[in-house]
Every structure is written in C-alpha cells, then in structure tokens.
Design an enzyme around this catalytic site. Structure first.
Site, short mmCIF file in Angstrom:
data_model
loop_
_atom_site.label_atom_id
_atom_site.label_comp_id
_atom_site.label_asym_id
_atom_site.label_seq_id
_atom_site.Cartn_x
_atom_site.Cartn_y
_atom_site.Cartn_z
N SER A 106 0.82 -1.21 0.00
CA SER A 106 0.00 0.00 0.00
C SER A 106 0.85 1.26 0.00
O SER A 106 1.93 1.32 0.61
CB SER A 106 -0.90 0.01 1.23
OG SER A 106 -1.60 1.24 1.34
N GLN A 127 0.73 -0.48 -4.77
CA GLN A 127 -0.61 0.10 -4.87
C GLN A 127 -0.53 1.61 -4.72
O GLN A 127 0.09 2.12 -3.77
CB GLN A 127 -1.53 -0.49 -3.80
CG GLN A 127 -2.93 0.10 -3.76
CD GLN A 127 -3.03 1.31 -2.84
OE1 GLN A 127 -2.26 1.45 -1.90
NE2 GLN A 127 -3.97 2.18 -3.11
N TYR A 129 -2.33 5.30 -4.27
CA TYR A 129 -3.37 6.29 -4.03
C TYR A 129 -2.88 7.60 -4.64
O TYR A 129 -1.69 7.93 -4.56
CB TYR A 129 -3.64 6.48 -2.54
CG TYR A 129 -4.48 5.38 -1.91
CD1 TYR A 129 -5.74 5.09 -2.39
CD2 TYR A 129 -4.00 4.66 -0.82
CE1 TYR A 129 -6.51 4.09 -1.81
CE2 TYR A 129 -4.76 3.66 -0.23
CZ TYR A 129 -6.02 3.39 -0.73
OH TYR A 129 -6.77 2.40 -0.16
N THR A 155 -5.72 2.26 -7.09
CA THR A 155 -7.03 2.15 -6.45
C THR A 155 -7.88 3.33 -6.86
O THR A 155 -7.49 4.49 -6.67
CB THR A 155 -6.89 2.09 -4.93
OG1 THR A 155 -6.16 0.90 -4.58
CG2 THR A 155 -8.24 2.05 -4.25
N LYS A 232 -7.79 -1.17 -9.60
CA LYS A 232 -8.51 -1.83 -8.51
C LYS A 232 -9.71 -0.99 -8.09
O LYS A 232 -9.56 0.19 -7.78
CB LYS A 232 -7.57 -2.04 -7.32
CG LYS A 232 -8.18 -2.79 -6.15
CD LYS A 232 -7.15 -3.03 -5.06
CE LYS A 232 -7.69 -3.88 -3.94
NZ LYS A 232 -8.73 -3.18 -3.16
N SER A 254 -13.70 -5.13 -7.19
CA SER A 254 -13.59 -4.87 -5.75
C SER A 254 -14.53 -3.76 -5.33
O SER A 254 -14.72 -2.79 -6.05
CB SER A 254 -12.14 -4.45 -5.41
OG SER A 254 -12.02 -4.04 -4.06
N HIS A 256 -13.89 -2.53 -2.25
CA HIS A 256 -13.04 -2.06 -1.15
C HIS A 256 -13.43 -2.72 0.17
O HIS A 256 -13.43 -2.10 1.23
CB HIS A 256 -13.11 -0.53 -1.02
CG HIS A 256 -11.82 0.11 -0.61
ND1 HIS A 256 -10.93 0.63 -1.52
CD2 HIS A 256 -11.25 0.30 0.61
CE1 HIS A 256 -9.89 1.14 -0.87
NE2 HIS A 256 -10.06 0.94 0.42
#
Length: 358
Positions: A106, A127, A129, A155, A232, A254, A256
């Site tokens: 993450s 991943q 953000y 994401t 994602k 997903s 989440h």
C-alpha cells in the site's frame, strides 16, 4: 493461533487488538450491507463436482500477469501493518516470499517501498493512491519500478472516504508514533490525531487525495514507467471496458471490502459481467469476502485469474506476525487444493464455468 479456518480469525483478533484498531480493520461503511453481502453471495454459489478424475496430484500453481505463483492468491494492499505487528509489512512480505505468492504494498504502508524490497524475494506490486500533487504519484511509481516491483495497482474507488461508522464512533487515528514511510520525503507521512469530528484517515484523504482523478490520469501513470497498470475498484462491465481501452493489464473487481459505497454489488456477483465484457483483453482479479478455499475455486470458475486476500492475513499478522501470515496463506492453500481434488479439477487450468451453479 488455534484455528481451523480463516473465518475464526476475526474473533481471535478481536481479543488481542485495541478495539478501535479492530473496528478499523473489520468494519465497513454505513450499515455494512455490502460487507455482509461479500460473504453471503459466495455462499449462494453451488459447486458441481466431477468424479472419477485422477486427483492423486493436485497443482495450485498458476501465473498472474506472467508471474509464476504457487497459488492464485495475492495479498491485497492494506494500510499500516504496524497497527497489527511491530514488523508490519516486513513480516507480511517475508511470509509472501515463503509462500511463493504476490504481495501488493500500500501507498499507506508503515515500511517503505525500498525497505520491503530489501527483505522479500516475492513478486510485488505497488498500490497507488493519487494525491493532489501529481509529483507524488510520479515519485512513487518511479521508486517502485527502481525497487523491482512488477506492477502498479491504482485504487480508483476512494474519491472520498466511505462513511465508516465504527471509525467515526471511535474517532480512530493511527498511533501517533507511526508514519507513512513512503511519504516522508514529501512531508505527507503523518495522519491527523486528536480529530473530534471525524477520523484521522478521513481528514487526511479529504485534504490530500485527488477527487478529480479520471481516466485520462491512467494514461499518464502508464507513461511514467514500463510497469503494467492494474486498476482496482471496478464493479461494472462498462468501467472494465474503459479500463481495457486505456491499456490496463488487469482489473481487480472490488468494492473495497465493503468500506466505501454501502449497498454496492458484491465483488463475486460483479465478477461474471466484468469477465464477459473484457474477454481475453486483460486479466481479472477480485477481492472481497474470500475466506475459504472453495471461495477461491468459485472465483476462478467465474473467470478470475486470482483473488486478493485482505482482512484474514491482517488478523494473522496481529496474532502471530510473519508466522501468523504464513499460516493463514498455508491454510487457504490447503483448502483450495482439497476443494480442487474433491471437484475433480487437479490443476488450475481444469477449473471452468461448468464447476459452478449460480
């Protein structure tokens, strides 16, 4: 860690975690309808086993985006592993290496891209953000590529944080001594503490992340490195088609973990339309509610290349550190192998849509 299946881990973790931390991991948005639906919809799918098939040797190995893995399970990107264990993401990465599976790190990890790479030979995705300052994304993507990560998992379902009532009741914030290790040089490493009208994470997201993120940004991310882009947070055929048009190598179906839009469709229910829409243009993964080897088998039968696992390995991390994560992965793998044998599917290639009845 006395458990016989992953469903038992939540109650065990509740006994040892701080109540606010437990709720942060276990909770969902609003009435937690989608959180429950993720499990309930798996349970509604029946298996159609075949018999008199030679299953003396069962092989769970496969590939994900060309990367060989011991089984079709990826450790999902989850924030702040040090809230569970002092070794945090280092313990998780070592367990993934032992198991021979992919791990997605993450953006909000408590050990950095480079620190995790230094302890793990497992294939890793990073991943992402997306922050309002796009140089943050550029820096993180380039650092991930330089550290040997194999994909960028963007994401896309958090333009704003979901209404997570457990966290709001607890006014939850990460312990003040923890930092977001990937973001230190950008001075974005600390979540607010002492919030009285929300949560630390909520305040952080509202002030730092970019709610204007759109499809054109996917093209820009792809231009920053040679790594494949995985999107994602897809729940519809329409968005899956657009993802393919923008060159994504894979999507993750997903919601989440039920933490964003409550009453959204479950991931397993959304999976078939996404798979049908994209055909062989990209690989499709899914997460949300995976707790049994039969869940993995059902997702594969409906067209998933692999599943992502989230909460259970965090509970394992809290209960037993690296060994706890390893045991969670091992238990799921053993269940998958048994389910394949009892279904008459000795290899992953033998799993197809005839195995399930919706």
């Amino acid at each position: 860690m006395q458990f016989t299946n992953l469903l038992q881990l939540e109650a065990l973790a509740r006994e040892i975690l701080d109540p606010g931390t437990f709720d942060f991991i276990a909770g969902g948005a609003d009435d937690e309808v989608t959180l429950r639906r993720n499990r309930e919809d798996f349970e509604r799918i029946a298996l159609r086993p075949r018999v008199l098939v030679d299953v003396s040797n069962v092989d769970t190995s496969t590939t994900v985006l060309g990367t060989p893995v011991s089984m079709p399970v990826v450790l999902a990107p989850t924030a702040g592993h040090q809230i569970c264990c002092s070794d945090g993401e280092l313990a998780t990465a070592r367990a993934a290496t032992e198991a021979g599976i992919l791990m997605a790190l993450s953006t909000l990890s408590t050990f950095s891209i480079e620190e995790v790479a230094a302890v793990s030979d497992a294939p890793r995705w990073f991943q992402l953000y997306v922050y309002q300052d796009r140089e943050v994304a550029r820096t993180l993507i380039q650092r991930a590529e330089g550290a040997g990560y194999k994909g960028i998992c963007v994401t896309v379902d958090v333009p704003r944080i979901g209404h997570r009532e457990r966290d709001l009741r607890n006014a939850y914030a990460f312990p003040k001594e923890l930092v977001l290790a990937n973001l230190v040089e950008m001075q974005l490493e600390r979540l607010p503490v002492g919030v009285v009208d929300g949560t630390g994470l909520g305040k952080y997201i509202a002030s730092k992340w970019d709610a204007a993120l759109s499809w054109k940004d996917i093209d820009w991310f792809a231009s920053l490195s040679s790594l494949p882009i995985i999107i994602k947070g897809i729940l519809t055929a329409e968005d899956a088609v657009i993802a393919a048009e923008h060159g994504a190598a894979a999507v993750v179906v997903s919601n989440h973990g039920g933490r964003q839009l409550d009453s959204a469709i479950s991931s397993i229910a959304a999976l078939p339309e996404v798979v049908e829409a994209v055909g062989d243009r990209m690989e499709v993964l899914m997460d949300g509610g995976v707790r049994r080897g039969t869940d993995v088998l059902k997702a594969l039968a409906l067209g998933a290349r692999a599943v992502m696992l989230g909460r259970p390995y965090l509970y394992g991390l809290a209960l037993g550190g690296q060994e706890g994560v390893r045991r969670v992965i091992e238990a799921l793998g053993q269940e998958l192998a048994l389910a394949m044998a009892l279904s008459g599917r000795p290899t992953i290639k033998d799993v197809d849509a005839t195995l399930v009845k919706m």
